[in-house]
Design a protein around this motif. Structure first.
Motif, PDB file in Angstrom:
ATOM      1  N   HIS A   1       0.661  -0.999  -0.217  1.00  0.00           N
ATOM      2  CA  HIS A   1       0.100   0.286  -0.160  1.00  0.00           C
ATOM      3  C   HIS A   1       0.974   1.557   0.092  1.00  0.00           C
ATOM      4  N   GLY A   2       2.296   0.925  -0.732  1.00  0.00           N
ATOM      5  CA  GLY A   2       3.218   2.352  -0.697  1.00  0.00           C
ATOM      6  C   GLY A   2       3.359   2.839   0.683  1.00  0.00           C
ATOM      7  N   GLY A   3       3.507   1.759   1.605  1.00  0.00           N
ATOM      8  CA  GLY A   3       3.547   2.508   3.320  1.00  0.00           C
ATOM      9  C   GLY A   3       3.467   3.418   3.749  1.00  0.00           C
TER      10      GLY A   3
ATOM     11  N   LYS B   1      -2.158  11.281   7.553  1.00  0.00           N
ATOM     12  CA  LYS B   1      -1.931   9.825   6.813  1.00  0.00           C
ATOM     13  C   LYS B   1      -0.599  10.334   7.948  1.00  0.00           C
ATOM     14  N   ARG B   2      -0.750   8.214   8.099  1.00  0.00           N
ATOM     15  CA  ARG B   2       0.824   7.990   9.020  1.00  0.00           C
ATOM     16  C   ARG B   2       1.732   7.706   8.107  1.00  0.00           C
ATOM     17  N   ARG B   3       3.035   7.141   8.345  1.00  0.00           N
ATOM     18  CA  ARG B   3       3.951   6.300   7.823  1.00  0.00           C
ATOM     19  C   ARG B   3       3.117   4.627   8.542  1.00  0.00           C
ATOM     20  N   SER B   4       3.181   3.794   7.071  1.00  0.00           N
ATOM     21  CA  SER B   4       2.723   2.327   7.592  1.00  0.00           C
ATOM     22  C   SER B   4       4.091   1.520   7.120  1.00  0.00           C
ATOM     23  N   LEU B   5       3.970   0.011   6.979  1.00  0.00           N
ATOM     24  CA  LEU B   5       4.930  -0.936   6.239  1.00  0.00           C
ATOM     25  C   LEU B   5       4.876  -0.812   5.113  1.00  0.00           C
ATOM     26  N   PRO B   6       6.335  -0.840   4.757  1.00  0.00           N
ATOM     27  CA  PRO B   6       6.563  -0.374   3.317  1.00  0.00           C
ATOM     28  C   PRO B   6       6.179  -1.295   1.939  1.00  0.00           C
ATOM     29  N   ASP B   7       5.954  -1.039   1.140  1.00  0.00           N
ATOM     30  CA  ASP B   7       5.407  -2.515   0.220  1.00  0.00           C
ATOM     31  C   ASP B   7       7.022  -3.551   0.331  1.00  0.00           C
ATOM     32  N   ILE B   8       5.984  -5.049   0.132  1.00  0.00           N
ATOM     33  CA  ILE B   8       7.210  -6.020   0.432  1.00  0.00           C
ATOM     34  C   ILE B   8       7.392  -6.729  -0.767  1.00  0.00           C
TER      35      ILE B   8
ATOM     36  N   SER C   1      10.894   1.059   1.433  1.00  0.00           N
ATOM     37  CA  SER C   1       9.627   0.834   0.784  1.00  0.00           C
ATOM     38  C   SER C   1      10.528  -0.080  -0.747  1.00  0.00           C
ATOM     39  N   SER C   2      11.273   0.367  -1.084  1.00  0.00           N
ATOM     40  CA  SER C   2      12.231   0.306  -2.469  1.00  0.00           C
ATOM     41  C   SER C   2      13.593  -0.682  -2.435  1.00  0.00           C
TER      42      SER C   2
ATOM     43  N   PHE D   1     -14.701   6.318  17.699  1.00  0.00           N
ATOM     44  CA  PHE D   1     -13.336   5.843  17.087  1.00  0.00           C
ATOM     45  C   PHE D   1     -12.461   5.915  15.933  1.00  0.00           C
ATOM     46  N   ASN D   2     -12.158   4.776  15.723  1.00  0.00           N
ATOM     47  CA  ASN D   2     -11.541   5.384  14.467  1.00  0.00           C
ATOM     48  C   ASN D   2     -11.634   4.522  12.987  1.00  0.00           C
ATOM     49  N   PHE D   3     -10.230   4.258  12.168  1.00  0.00           N
ATOM     50  CA  PHE D   3     -10.979   3.081  11.314  1.00  0.00           C
ATOM     51  C   PHE D   3      -9.823   3.470   9.829  1.00  0.00           C
ATOM     52  N   ASP D   4      -9.006   2.447   9.990  1.00  0.00           N
ATOM     53  CA  ASP D   4      -7.387   2.642   9.058  1.00  0.00           C
ATOM     54  C   ASP D   4      -7.796   2.839   7.826  1.00  0.00           C
ATOM     55  N   VAL D   5      -7.248   3.177   6.296  1.00  0.00           N
ATOM     56  CA  VAL D   5      -7.759   2.486   5.259  1.00  0.00           C
ATOM     57  C   VAL D   5      -5.985   3.021   4.580  1.00  0.00           C
ATOM     58  N   ILE D   6      -6.272   1.703   3.589  1.00  0.00           N
ATOM     59  CA  ILE D   6      -4.966   1.811   2.930  1.00  0.00           C
ATOM     60  C   ILE D   6      -5.602   2.122   1.148  1.00  0.00           C
ATOM     61  N   ARG D   7      -4.440   2.164   0.082  1.00  0.00           N
ATOM     62  CA  ARG D   7      -5.278   2.046  -1.059  1.00  0.00           C
ATOM     63  C   ARG D   7      -4.234   0.173  -1.406  1.00  0.00           C
ATOM     64  N   ASP D   8      -4.594  -0.286  -1.658  1.00  0.00           N
ATOM     65  CA  ASP D   8      -4.603  -1.357  -2.137  1.00  0.00           C
ATOM     66  C   ASP D   8      -3.141  -1.291  -3.389  1.00  0.00           C
ATOM     67  N   GLY D   9      -2.094  -1.963  -3.370  1.00  0.00           N
ATOM     68  CA  GLY D   9      -1.301  -2.142  -4.386  1.00  0.00           C
ATOM     69  C   GLY D   9      -1.566  -2.081  -5.745  1.00  0.00           C
ATOM     70  N   ARG D  10      -2.551  -4.012  -4.754  1.00  0.00           N
ATOM     71  CA  ARG D  10      -3.246  -3.826  -6.804  1.00  0.00           C
ATOM     72  C   ARG D  10      -4.300  -3.888  -8.194  1.00  0.00           C
ATOM     73  N   PHE D  11      -4.348  -2.761  -7.393  1.00  0.00           N
ATOM     74  CA  PHE D  11      -5.554  -1.728  -7.902  1.00  0.00           C
ATOM     75  C   PHE D  11      -4.748  -0.651  -8.055  1.00  0.00           C
ATOM     76  N   GLY D  12      -5.238  -0.139  -9.777  1.00  0.00           N
ATOM     77  CA  GLY D  12      -4.073   1.174 -10.066  1.00  0.00           C
ATOM     78  C   GLY D  12      -4.585   1.864 -10.716  1.00  0.00           C
ATOM     79  N   ASN D  13      -4.167   2.400 -11.865  1.00  0.00           N
ATOM     80  CA  ASN D  13      -4.852   3.131 -13.000  1.00  0.00           C
ATOM     81  C   ASN D  13      -5.609   1.655 -13.808  1.00  0.00           C
ATOM     82  N   ARG D  14      -6.890   2.795 -13.870  1.00  0.00           N
ATOM     83  CA  ARG D  14      -7.762   1.314 -14.568  1.00  0.00           C
ATOM     84  C   ARG D  14      -8.046   2.095 -15.792  1.00  0.00           C
ATOM     85  N   SER D  15      -8.453   1.889 -16.961  1.00  0.00           N
ATOM     86  CA  SER D  15      -8.713   2.817 -18.241  1.00  0.00           C
ATOM     87  C   SER D  15      -8.092   4.684 -17.619  1.00  0.00           C
ATOM     88  N   THR D  16      -9.543   5.220 -17.907  1.00  0.00           N
ATOM     89  CA  THR D  16      -9.349   6.666 -17.821  1.00  0.00           C
ATOM     90  C   THR D  16      -8.528   6.899 -16.639  1.00  0.00           C
TER      91      THR D  16
END
Length: 342
Positions: free
Chosen positions: A208-210, A226-233, A269-270, A312-327
């Protein structure tokens, strides 16, 4: 006969005193030290709010009066006290009801709420275009009743390495924060030998891009940071796993993701250890775009209604398997949830 007061009398009449609210709070000593600062107490008094500490050595029913109770404690005795207090004072709001909070103490039931969630449609049509590019879900996870289950079954389907092992109980205790990042079958074997807290869950790790987006909900108010998270593996990079600190490149144990991310080398992360790459990653972290505010607000409202919680709180991450699709970017949000303060 005209009984209305004369203009002079009305002008000289004293305004009624402002309503004062008495808020009782029950927090751990660490939370009191962190949050109940003089600046907060002074600000509350300016708004005619008295923040009153609850004495945990005395029965709750013998204290007060309160206009509202705010707590971040758990346990059978405290839960029973809250229920008894509520039966005596049904008009006093408790933030939040213990039965509603208990649902978030189980890492399976907390995510089931998200799985069953249905978002309300956008009220503002101008929000629909940005929100329509968003979808949300939860990571795959499997309950492991005991380490023997792993010895017999191996990595449960549909999981693939890497996976995160977490205690099933999420009650804010130190043991509930103990986690392990498992990279392969050898790491799974180490987990079998070392795991003491059972049952636990195995959860898929999603690149999820860290960056993790933490969303805080207080009633109708929603704030995202925003908070730092685990790097991409990168599973095919042995040197990368070594730099993460994994034991024999198989298993990495840590207490909280935020702590591990803060301690990890900025270039993880890289996995390129040079100043140029470090600068690039810091810029990428800074440039990470927040999820659409309108979408987070709708998600928060749906969660609030489903959970019956106000704080309460919840965490959201961008799923690195999804990216630009079409436009249009497809923003796949993986959601985790928890009570603020646990």
């Amino acid at each position: 006969m005209d009984c209305r007061p004369s203009p002079t009398a009305a002008a000289g009449a004293e305004a009624p005193p402002p309503t004062t609210y008495r808020i009782g709070y029950a927090l751990s000593p660490k939370k009191v030290e962190s949050f109940i600062q003089p600046s907060l107490l002074n600000l509350a008094k300016q708004r005619h709010i008295h923040l009153l500490p609850i004495d945990l050595h005395k029965p709750l029913s013998h204290q007060g009066p309160f206009d509202c109770l705010l707590h971040k404690l758990s346990g059978p005795d405290w839960t029973q006290q809250l229920r008894h207090f509520s039966s005596l004072h049904p008009d006093v709001p408790i933030i939040d009801p213990p039965d509603a909070v208990l649902r978030l103490h189980d890492r399976l039931s907390m995510l089931q709420v998200v799985r069953d969630l249905h978002l309300p449609e956008p009220i503002d049509e101008s929000d629909s275009s940005s929100s329509s590019s968003c979808s949300f879900g939860i990571p795959h996870q499997v309950l492991v009743p005991d380490p023997q289950h792993l010895r017999e079954q191996g990595l449960p389907s549909p999981l693939e390495f890497p996976v995160i092992a977490k205690p099933l109980l999420a009650d804010g205790t130190a043991s509930s924060h103990q986690m392990s990042l498992v990279f392969n079958h050898q790491g799974l074997k180490q987990l079998e030998e070392e795991e003491e807290e059972a049952p636990f869950v195995l959860q898929e790790f999603v690149n999820h891009g860290g960056v993790v987006f933490k969303v805080y909900v207080v009633g109708d108010y929603v704030q995202c940071v925003k908070r730092r998270s685990l790097p991409d593996i990168l599973m095919d990079d042995d040197k990368a796993l070594g730099r993460l600190g994994a034991s024999h490149h198989n298993l990495l144990t840590f207490s909280q993701i935020s702590n591990l991310a803060a301690a990890a080398p900025p270039s993880s992360s890289s996995f390129k250890n040079n100043d140029e790459q470090q600068l690039q990653e810091e810029e990428e972290e800074e440039a990470a775009q927040m999820p659409p505010v309108s979408f987070l607000a709708r998600l928060a409202k749906a969660l609030r209604n489903a959970l019956g919680l106000h704080l309460f709180n919840f965490d959201v991450i961008r799923d690195g398997r999804f990216g630009n699709r079409s436009t249009k970017e497809v923003l796949r949000l993986m959601v985790g949830i928890g009570p603020v303060g646990y």
